[in-house]
Design an enzyme around this catalytic site. Sequence first.
Site, PDB file in Angstrom:
ATOM      1  CD1 TRP A 321      -2.961   1.471   0.750  1.00 36.52           C
ATOM      2  CD2 TRP A 321      -1.449   2.322   2.143  1.00 36.52           C
ATOM      3  NE1 TRP A 321      -3.333   3.019   1.267  1.00 36.52           N
ATOM      4  CE2 TRP A 321      -2.441   3.344   2.143  1.00 36.52           C
ATOM      5  CE3 TRP A 321      -0.164   2.673   3.175  1.00 36.52           C
ATOM      6  CZ2 TRP A 321      -2.424   4.517   2.767  1.00 36.52           C
ATOM      7  CZ3 TRP A 321      -0.206   3.971   3.867  1.00 36.52           C
ATOM      8  CH2 TRP A 321      -1.450   4.774   3.588  1.00 36.52           C
ATOM      9  CG  HIS A 322       3.723   2.323   3.275  1.00 33.12           C
ATOM     10  ND1 HIS A 322       2.886   1.374   3.903  1.00 33.12           N
ATOM     11  CD2 HIS A 322       3.417   3.286   3.914  1.00 33.12           C
ATOM     12  CE1 HIS A 322       2.659   1.669   5.286  1.00 33.12           C
ATOM     13  NE2 HIS A 322       2.847   3.059   5.177  1.00 33.12           N
ATOM     14  N   GLY A 323       3.648   1.756  -1.456  1.00 36.09           N
ATOM     15  CA  GLY A 323       4.289   2.167  -2.615  1.00 36.09           C
ATOM     16  C   GLY A 323       4.558   0.952  -3.485  1.00 36.09           C
TER      17      GLY A 323
END
Lengths: 467, 95
Positions: A321-323
Amino acid sequence: MLFPTGLFAIFFAMVFAGHWLLVRHLPALVLPFLLAANLVFYAAFSLPFCAALLGVGLWTWAIGRGVGQGRGRGLLWLGVAVVLLWLGWFKYTGFLLREASPIAVALGLPPLPVPEILLPVGISFYVFQAISYMVDVHRGDARAEGSPLKVLVYLTFFPHLAAGPIVRAGRFLPQLQAAPDRMRVPVVMGGLLILGGLAKKMLLANELATGLVDPVFRDPGAWGAADILLACYGYTIQIWLDFSGYSDMAIGLAALLGYHFTKNFDQPFRALTLSEFWRRWHISLSTWLRDYLFKPLGGSRGSEGRTRRNLLLTMLLGGIWHGAAWTFVLWGLLHGLALVVERALGGRAVPASPAGRVLRWAITFHIVVAAFVLFRAPDLATVAALAQGVWGGAPELVQDTAWTPRLLAIIALGLGLHFAPPDLRQRLEDALRPLPAPLLGLVFGLAMLAIILAAPEGVAPFIYFQF
Amino acid sequence: MRQPWLEAQPDAAADDFSPRSATRTAGATAWVVGLALLVLAAGRSGAIVDAAYGLPLAPGTETLIAVAESWDSAMAALGIPDWVETVTAALGTGR
């Protein structure tokens, strides 16, 4: 439009005045006014993405309405799938094509074209909030709204729009049922949160980034082992200062308008176990992952093996989700594995002896620091270079610029802020409570000015803006 | 009930809001916000002029520049930029 800028100060002053005037004289126009303000805020980043944000909002409202009318699970799945595809297109297309291209070449196919896709600001946050609304309506935790206005205000509310905290539909939408009470504004608390957030970001996080962390992570080979270690610890403090500072400002700004966001950070480096760390760090994300991913996967209701699988999967997806990068995949995986090992060793129980507690704290803290190295490094080659610098590099300081007294003082101040007594803000609030409003304004104004004057020139973007 | 988070919640999770949070009216809050921004505008009058010079040419830009310059001159007459410079130098020690 970043929070600590003059442009945002003018924007907020206008929104603040307009909002409370409407609450008093034309309460029916409060929500349309807030929506317009939110769109102006977002349009300052990108006008086309503003239209896209509205589209996601309308889709979310329509799905919620259908789900609320009893059309059930199929519609919910469709709604969630579409917003996840929306997120996936912007966030992961480039990464997947880049990774698949060598495979295509190996198979004798031409290299895959990798389009340059701009990531809309705050997309990861508003997509998770859209899912929160649809699922909460399905579960009966939120009411399906008849008109799209409240859903749009919920999704686009400017204090949380760009980088969270992730606000739950079930908690926020009831606040929009009636205009806030203009006799009850927690101004001292809101002001202290904004001041504290500003100090964390402008004074401490920015200087740690430019003076220590960025130079070392940009070129690890140019630094000695001690510098690299200091930069790794420095980044752990920097990211807490940066992100909790942003969250504090967001909570404080919303409070000045009469709205409530729950706490997002609760002194995370006090945690004695990793599971405790995740109850204290980015609380709005960790509870979102728990309620919308871990529990639907089965949570800890099944066998121990299934619980471990669910933990691993949840943390892995939290990392992704972060990247779109292998570093984030490994960051999530490392946290997931550490949580599984902690669980297997019965490590969630806190030791009774002080020595045992210190040892447990040190282990937890260093797992967090090691994982943040993955989080900060732009690629795996940098991680390898950092590791080589620590274990195989020169033990002495190659360059001494990382160890200025000012930077060491900033690290000490950051740690001091983190480990301050939990009721420090409340005590400050009690001390400021008797001041008359004009004097309070002068105190806050002078403190903000001092922070801005002490800070380095310019405003670096918040770390979580990239997500 | 509006702003229920300002009421006691015995088993609630950690929160910045509490029943002890002092509240004021929106009018008093406007004083606080307004004066805080005024102090900021006084201390950053030079930066405001720079920002005004950077505005795109549009109707009203000249007026905004004139207002920013007048504000900066008024602050200079009060000696505020000198004070700001001294404080900035003191706070930047060791950088």
